[in-house]
Design a protein around this motif. Structure first.
Motif, PDB file in Angstrom:
ATOM      1  N   THR A  20       0.974  -1.236  -0.038  1.00 51.21           N
ATOM      2  CA  THR A  20       0.002  -0.007   0.021  1.00 51.21           C
ATOM      3  C   THR A  20       0.913   1.263  -0.015  1.00 51.21           C
ATOM      4  OG1 THR A  20      -1.906  -1.259   1.177  1.00 51.21           O
ATOM      5  CG2 THR A  20      -1.755   1.196   1.248  1.00 51.21           C
ATOM      6  N   THR A  21       0.400   2.350  -0.538  1.00 53.43           N
ATOM      7  CA  THR A  21       1.110   3.480  -0.852  1.00 53.43           C
ATOM      8  C   THR A  21       0.484   4.458   0.145  1.00 53.43           C
ATOM      9  OG1 THR A  21      -0.441   4.312  -2.337  1.00 53.43           O
ATOM     10  CG2 THR A  21       1.651   3.098  -3.300  1.00 53.43           C
ATOM     11  N   VAL A  22       1.357   5.700   0.355  1.00 54.56           N
ATOM     12  CA  VAL A  22       0.641   6.778   1.209  1.00 54.56           C
ATOM     13  C   VAL A  22      -0.705   7.097   0.753  1.00 54.56           C
ATOM     14  CG1 VAL A  22       1.019   9.161   1.835  1.00 54.56           C
ATOM     15  CG2 VAL A  22       2.937   7.378   1.851  1.00 54.56           C
ATOM     16  N   GLU A  23      -0.774   7.112  -0.533  1.00 53.33           N
ATOM     17  CA  GLU A  23      -2.162   7.723  -1.131  1.00 53.33           C
ATOM     18  C   GLU A  23      -3.285   6.670  -0.808  1.00 53.33           C
ATOM     19  OE1 GLU A  23      -4.028   9.056  -5.222  1.00 53.33           O
ATOM     20  OE2 GLU A  23      -2.394   8.109  -5.523  1.00 53.33           O
ATOM     21  N   GLU A  36      -8.211  15.185  -4.316  1.00 52.56           N
ATOM     22  CA  GLU A  36      -8.086  16.335  -5.081  1.00 52.56           C
ATOM     23  C   GLU A  36      -7.807  17.782  -4.264  1.00 52.56           C
ATOM     24  OE1 GLU A  36     -10.729  14.238  -5.501  1.00 52.56           O
ATOM     25  OE2 GLU A  36     -10.176  13.577  -7.336  1.00 52.56           O
ATOM     26  N   ARG A  37      -8.106  17.451  -2.984  1.00 55.63           N
ATOM     27  CA  ARG A  37      -7.983  18.727  -2.056  1.00 55.63           C
ATOM     28  C   ARG A  37      -6.666  18.745  -1.139  1.00 55.63           C
ATOM     29  NH1 ARG A  37     -12.262  21.678  -0.416  1.00 55.63           N
ATOM     30  NH2 ARG A  37     -10.511  23.036   0.334  1.00 55.63           N
ATOM     31  N   TRP A  38      -5.838  17.499  -1.437  1.00 58.35           N
ATOM     32  CA  TRP A  38      -4.664  17.531  -0.536  1.00 58.35           C
ATOM     33  C   TRP A  38      -3.779  18.576  -0.850  1.00 58.35           C
ATOM     34  CZ3 TRP A  38      -4.281  11.492  -1.497  1.00 58.35           C
ATOM     35  CH2 TRP A  38      -5.273  10.931  -0.761  1.00 58.35           C
ATOM     36  N   ASP A  39      -3.599  18.852  -2.275  1.00 60.13           N
ATOM     37  CA  ASP A  39      -2.742  20.323  -2.218  1.00 60.13           C
ATOM     38  C   ASP A  39      -3.237  21.349  -1.503  1.00 60.13           C
ATOM     39  OD1 ASP A  39      -0.669  18.640  -3.480  1.00 60.13           O
ATOM     40  OD2 ASP A  39      -1.543  19.111  -5.586  1.00 60.13           O
ATOM     41  N   ILE A  51      10.221  13.649   4.685  1.00 59.98           N
ATOM     42  CA  ILE A  51       8.996  13.826   4.085  1.00 59.98           C
ATOM     43  C   ILE A  51       8.907  12.688   2.682  1.00 59.98           C
ATOM     44  CG2 ILE A  51      10.313  15.033   2.132  1.00 59.98           C
ATOM     45  CD1 ILE A  51       6.918  16.703   3.342  1.00 59.98           C
ATOM     46  N   ALA A  52       7.577  12.422   2.577  1.00 64.03           N
ATOM     47  CA  ALA A  52       7.346  11.119   1.784  1.00 64.03           C
ATOM     48  C   ALA A  52       6.287  11.633   0.842  1.00 64.03           C
ATOM     49  CB  ALA A  52       6.812   9.984   2.617  1.00 64.03           C
ATOM     50  N   GLY A  53       6.432  11.138  -0.507  1.00 60.42           N
ATOM     51  CA  GLY A  53       5.437  11.343  -1.381  1.00 60.42           C
ATOM     52  C   GLY A  53       4.478  10.326  -1.611  1.00 60.42           C
ATOM     53  N   PHE A  54       3.199  10.759  -2.145  1.00 62.26           N
ATOM     54  CA  PHE A  54       1.932  10.070  -2.123  1.00 62.26           C
ATOM     55  C   PHE A  54       2.209   8.441  -2.708  1.00 62.26           C
ATOM     56  CE2 PHE A  54      -0.351  14.303  -2.300  1.00 62.26           C
ATOM     57  CZ  PHE A  54      -0.457  14.277  -0.520  1.00 62.26           C
ATOM     58  N   ASP A  55       3.310   8.381  -3.502  1.00 70.43           N
ATOM     59  CA  ASP A  55       3.510   7.099  -4.260  1.00 70.43           C
ATOM     60  C   ASP A  55       4.454   6.106  -3.544  1.00 70.43           C
ATOM     61  OD1 ASP A  55       5.744   8.872  -4.330  1.00 70.43           O
ATOM     62  OD2 ASP A  55       5.775   8.016  -6.589  1.00 70.43           O
ATOM     63  N   LEU A  63       6.743   4.718  10.961  1.00 73.23           N
ATOM     64  CA  LEU A  63       6.243   5.823  11.562  1.00 73.23           C
ATOM     65  C   LEU A  63       5.580   6.867  10.699  1.00 73.23           C
ATOM     66  CD1 LEU A  63       5.802   7.296  14.363  1.00 73.23           C
ATOM     67  CD2 LEU A  63       8.022   8.141  14.090  1.00 73.23           C
ATOM     68  N   ILE A  64       4.509   6.846  10.866  1.00 74.72           N
ATOM     69  CA  ILE A  64       3.789   7.969   9.901  1.00 74.72           C
ATOM     70  C   ILE A  64       3.140   9.207  10.660  1.00 74.72           C
ATOM     71  CG2 ILE A  64       1.939   7.981   8.106  1.00 74.72           C
ATOM     72  CD1 ILE A  64       2.066   5.043   8.001  1.00 74.72           C
ATOM     73  N   ASP A  65       3.445  10.353  10.337  1.00 72.15           N
ATOM     74  CA  ASP A  65       2.995  11.610  10.663  1.00 72.15           C
ATOM     75  C   ASP A  65       2.589  12.373   9.386  1.00 72.15           C
ATOM     76  OD1 ASP A  65       4.403  11.498  13.395  1.00 72.15           O
ATOM     77  OD2 ASP A  65       6.072  11.850  12.376  1.00 72.15           O
ATOM     78  N   LEU A  66       1.177  12.835  10.019  1.00 64.33           N
ATOM     79  CA  LEU A  66       0.384  13.466   8.912  1.00 64.33           C
ATOM     80  C   LEU A  66       0.301  14.842   9.430  1.00 64.33           C
ATOM     81  CD1 LEU A  66      -2.491  11.393   8.282  1.00 64.33           C
ATOM     82  CD2 LEU A  66      -0.437  11.328   6.976  1.00 64.33           C
ATOM     83  N   HIS A  67       0.866  15.869   8.503  1.00 69.77           N
ATOM     84  CA  HIS A  67       0.697  17.307   8.990  1.00 69.77           C
ATOM     85  C   HIS A  67      -0.037  18.123   8.036  1.00 69.77           C
ATOM     86  CE1 HIS A  67       3.977  16.834  12.158  1.00 69.77           C
ATOM     87  NE2 HIS A  67       4.309  16.076  11.385  1.00 69.77           N
TER      88      HIS A  67
END
Length: 73
Positions: A20-23, A36-39, A51-55, A63-67
């Motif tokens: 599974t990817t970040v997306e 479509e709103r993430w940007d 920092i990670a890309g959506f792919d 360890l996943i951090d969402l900001h």
């Protein structure tokens, strides 16, 4: 299978298939909003403090951090 948990007022478990990817993870989290709103909300994802890309593919024990930057005064 990758299991992920996050803490808010409650604990939730999101089960992710291997590869599974970040997306793919984010679309399982409807409170984040539609892709479509993430940007627009300037969503930043960090995996293991980088920092990670959506792919980017997720791995067990990442360890996943969402900001979502916020400002105010």
């Amino acid at each position: 299978m990758i299991e992920s948990s996050f803490h808010d007022n409650d604990t939730s478990i999101i089960e992710l298939e291997t590869g599974t990817t970040v997306e793919g993870m984010l679309v399982k989290m409807p409170f984040i909003g539609i892709p479509e709103r993430w940007d627009d909300i300037m969503l930043h994802v960090f995996i293991n403090h980088k920092i990670a890309g959506f792919d980017q593919v997720l791995n067990n024990n990442d360890l996943i951090d969402l900001h979502i930057p916020a400002s105010g005064g």
